[in-house]
Motif scaffolding. Structure first.
Motif, PDB file in Angstrom:
ATOM      1  N   ASP A 122     -78.767  76.170  44.274  1.00  0.00           N
ATOM      2  CA  ASP A 122     -78.021  74.999  44.734  1.00  0.00           C
ATOM      3  C   ASP A 122     -78.412  73.743  43.968  1.00  0.00           C
ATOM      4  O   ASP A 122     -77.582  72.848  43.765  1.00  0.00           O
ATOM      5  N   ASP A 123     -79.669  73.648  43.553  1.00  0.00           N
ATOM      6  CA  ASP A 123     -80.088  72.471  42.786  1.00  0.00           C
ATOM      7  C   ASP A 123     -79.386  72.416  41.434  1.00  0.00           C
ATOM      8  O   ASP A 123     -79.073  71.333  40.943  1.00  0.00           O
ATOM      9  N   SER A 124     -79.135  73.585  40.831  1.00  0.00           N
ATOM     10  CA  SER A 124     -78.394  73.623  39.572  1.00  0.00           C
ATOM     11  C   SER A 124     -76.962  73.157  39.784  1.00  0.00           C
ATOM     12  O   SER A 124     -76.416  72.358  39.003  1.00  0.00           O
ATOM     13  N   GLY A 140     -64.440  62.965  43.214  1.00  0.00           N
ATOM     14  CA  GLY A 140     -64.299  64.409  43.359  1.00  0.00           C
ATOM     15  C   GLY A 140     -65.554  65.163  42.979  1.00  0.00           C
ATOM     16  O   GLY A 140     -65.969  66.102  43.675  1.00  0.00           O
ATOM     17  N   TYR A 141     -66.207  64.759  41.892  1.00  0.00           N
ATOM     18  CA  TYR A 141     -67.415  65.453  41.441  1.00  0.00           C
ATOM     19  C   TYR A 141     -68.613  65.165  42.344  1.00  0.00           C
ATOM     20  O   TYR A 141     -69.419  66.059  42.623  1.00  0.00           O
ATOM     21  N   TYR A 142     -68.753  63.933  42.801  1.00  0.00           N
ATOM     22  CA  TYR A 142     -69.852  63.627  43.732  1.00  0.00           C
ATOM     23  C   TYR A 142     -69.680  64.411  45.039  1.00  0.00           C
ATOM     24  O   TYR A 142     -70.655  64.880  45.624  1.00  0.00           O
ATOM     25  N   GLN A 143     -68.444  64.545  45.482  1.00  0.00           N
ATOM     26  CA  GLN A 143     -68.212  65.337  46.691  1.00  0.00           C
ATOM     27  C   GLN A 143     -68.642  66.776  46.474  1.00  0.00           C
ATOM     28  O   GLN A 143     -69.260  67.393  47.349  1.00  0.00           O
ATOM     29  N   ALA A 144     -68.318  67.336  45.313  1.00  0.00           N
ATOM     30  CA  ALA A 144     -68.749  68.697  45.000  1.00  0.00           C
ATOM     31  C   ALA A 144     -70.272  68.793  44.945  1.00  0.00           C
ATOM     32  O   ALA A 144     -70.865  69.770  45.432  1.00  0.00           O
ATOM     33  N   ALA A 145     -70.924  67.792  44.364  1.00  0.00           N
ATOM     34  CA  ALA A 145     -72.386  67.813  44.248  1.00  0.00           C
ATOM     35  C   ALA A 145     -73.061  67.834  45.611  1.00  0.00           C
ATOM     36  O   ALA A 145     -74.126  68.433  45.784  1.00  0.00           O
ATOM     37  N   SER A 146     -72.444  67.200  46.591  1.00  0.00           N
ATOM     38  CA  SER A 146     -73.047  67.130  47.925  1.00  0.00           C
ATOM     39  C   SER A 146     -72.816  68.396  48.738  1.00  0.00           C
ATOM     40  O   SER A 146     -73.482  68.619  49.754  1.00  0.00           O
ATOM     41  N   PHE A 147     -71.911  69.240  48.288  1.00  0.00           N
ATOM     42  CA  PHE A 147     -71.369  70.309  49.117  1.00  0.00           C
ATOM     43  C   PHE A 147     -72.410  71.254  49.738  1.00  0.00           C
ATOM     44  O   PHE A 147     -72.340  71.520  50.932  1.00  0.00           O
ATOM     45  N   PRO A 148     -73.390  71.793  48.993  1.00  0.00           N
ATOM     46  CA  PRO A 148     -74.242  72.826  49.615  1.00  0.00           C
ATOM     47  C   PRO A 148     -75.314  72.279  50.549  1.00  0.00           C
ATOM     48  O   PRO A 148     -76.049  73.060  51.152  1.00  0.00           O
ATOM     49  N   PHE A 149     -75.440  70.976  50.694  1.00  0.00           N
ATOM     50  CA  PHE A 149     -76.617  70.397  51.325  1.00  0.00           C
ATOM     51  C   PHE A 149     -76.316  69.801  52.699  1.00  0.00           C
ATOM     52  O   PHE A 149     -75.202  69.386  52.986  1.00  0.00           O
ATOM     53  N   GLU A 150     -77.335  69.754  53.520  1.00  0.00           N
ATOM     54  CA  GLU A 150     -77.240  69.077  54.811  1.00  0.00           C
ATOM     55  C   GLU A 150     -77.213  67.566  54.596  1.00  0.00           C
ATOM     56  O   GLU A 150     -77.697  67.051  53.583  1.00  0.00           O
ATOM     57  N   ARG A 151     -76.672  66.843  55.587  1.00  0.00           N
ATOM     58  CA  ARG A 151     -76.553  65.395  55.442  1.00  0.00           C
ATOM     59  C   ARG A 151     -77.896  64.697  55.322  1.00  0.00           C
ATOM     60  O   ARG A 151     -77.988  63.596  54.784  1.00  0.00           O
ATOM     61  N   SER A 152     -78.963  65.333  55.806  1.00  0.00           N
ATOM     62  CA  SER A 152     -80.285  64.713  55.731  1.00  0.00           C
ATOM     63  C   SER A 152     -80.968  64.936  54.388  1.00  0.00           C
ATOM     64  O   SER A 152     -81.973  64.292  54.095  1.00  0.00           O
TER      65      SER A 152
END
Length: 365
Positions: A52-54, A91-103
């Motif tokens: 997920d970090d990649s 659009g890309y920032y939204q994708a970057a956030s996708f796998p992670f919890e809000r915290s």
């Protein structure tokens, strides 16, 4: 794990269906200005999809480049180019956030940059929009983007765009804004995540009265002099729950709604009956309080590969329709795409249909 293939429907990585669906969504947004195909493929070629970090790092890399290009274009006075780059960055920032919890810090970094790009776009579009706060008594204020159409003949009809409780509003800036603008409508893009760090959202998401937010959004709009209070519609993008449908039951100020029309509520209640004869009788009588009491015209738009099967949707629709609701059903078939949940594989096709329907109900020629 390596990038294997792209089909018109889905890019697929073994054991990562979640990222496959997100990548499909991002590719589809290229036709709306939320990405470019070439940049998506470039990023995908560098990602280790077992990490997920990649995923986060590569989408952040390409998002940062678009943001920086947009900032540079603004300094040079090229506002159209800056807006295009900021929209892609969103659009890309939204994708970057996708796998992670809000915290998670990765999520916070991506969303923070996304919101800054959104605010820049809203301020510099033509005509300029507004970043507004809407009071939600008992909770945090709701943040929204209000985008007027390109004409001076207000007050204007308005369409409210809101997603499922955890969805962010920023993608509506490229996903739906132009469809409203081209038809002479203002667009209000809003979510339930508040204006700042959204850790409070966890306290709100599980509540049974989320629909109260919709009434306060309407209260805000009808007080504005530039809003035609008789022509306000709501689009519940991608909703698999009925919180928007529940809200319009108690509010007769809406002229039209695009939502599930209470079908999900009806499905869940029937499912709890366990397929017994009671379920059959329940459906026969149309005992969904939500479905029976919606007063405005409603469009239910779904696809053949959405969460509910087409046969189940038609069954529920027939029972609701029989109760006298002004209900329209559109099911997109495999041959035309827009078949995934929320029409994620082809939002363009769905939005053309949806906004034409809204225009007809609001009396926009």
């Amino acid at each position: 794990m390596r990038f294997e293939a792209i089909t018109p429907e889905q890019a697929f990585w073994s054991d990562r269906e979640d990222l496959s669906i997100e990548f499909t969504r991002l590719l589809a947004l290229a036709q709306e200005g939320g990405s470019t195909v070439a940049q998506c493929l470039r990023a995908a070629s560098r990602i280790d999809f077992s990490d997920d970090d990649s995923w986060h790092a590569e989408w952040m890399r390409i998002a940062d480049k678009n943001r920086e290009r947009g900032d540079a274009a603004l300094r040079d006075g090229n506002v159209l180019t800056s807006n295009s780059n900021w929209l892609r960055a969103i659009g890309y920032y939204q994708a970057a956030s996708f796998p992670f919890e809000r915290s998670d810090k990765q999520y916070q970094a991506a969303v923070g940059n996304m919101r800054r790009c959104a605010a820049s776009y809203v301020r510099h579009r033509d005509p300029p929009g507004e970043v507004i706060l809407i009071p939600w008594p008992g909770f945090y204020p709701l943040e929204a983007y209000l985008l007027p159409p390109r004409n001076d003949a207000g007050p204007w009809p308005v369409v409210i765009c809101i997603g499922e409780p955890g969805m962010r509003k920023e993608e509506y800036l490229f996903k739906t804004a132009r469809y409203a603008n081209q038809r002479g409508m203002s667009l209000l893009a809003v979510d339930l995540l508040g204006a700042g760090p959204d850790s409070q959202f966890d306290e709100v998401a599980g509540r049974s009265d989320l629909e109260t937010a919709i009434g306060h959004i309407m209260d805000y709009l009808v007080e504005r002099a530039d809003v035609d209070r008789t022509r306000i519609a709501i689009l519940a993008d991608g909703c698999g729950s009925s919180f928007v449908a529940r809200s319009i039951v108690f509010d007769d100020r809406f002229a039209a709604a695009v939502c599930d029309g209470g079908l999900w509520d009806l499905h869940e209640r029937a499912f709890l009956m366990g397929g017994t004869p009671f379920e059959t009788e329940f459906l026969r009588q149309g005992l969904s309080r939500v479905a029976r009491n919606i007063k405005c015209p409603v469009l239910i738009s779904t696809g053949e590969r959405a969460w509910l099967t087409p046969d189940r949707v038609r069954e529920l629709y027939d029972h609701v329709k029989a109760s006298g609701c002004d209900l329209t059903l559109k099911i997109f078939e495999d041959g035309e795409t827009a078949v995934m949940q929320g029409h994620a594989d082809n939002p363009t096709l769905a939005n053309e249909y949806i906004f034409d329907w809204i225009s007809s109900r609001l009396g926009i020629s």
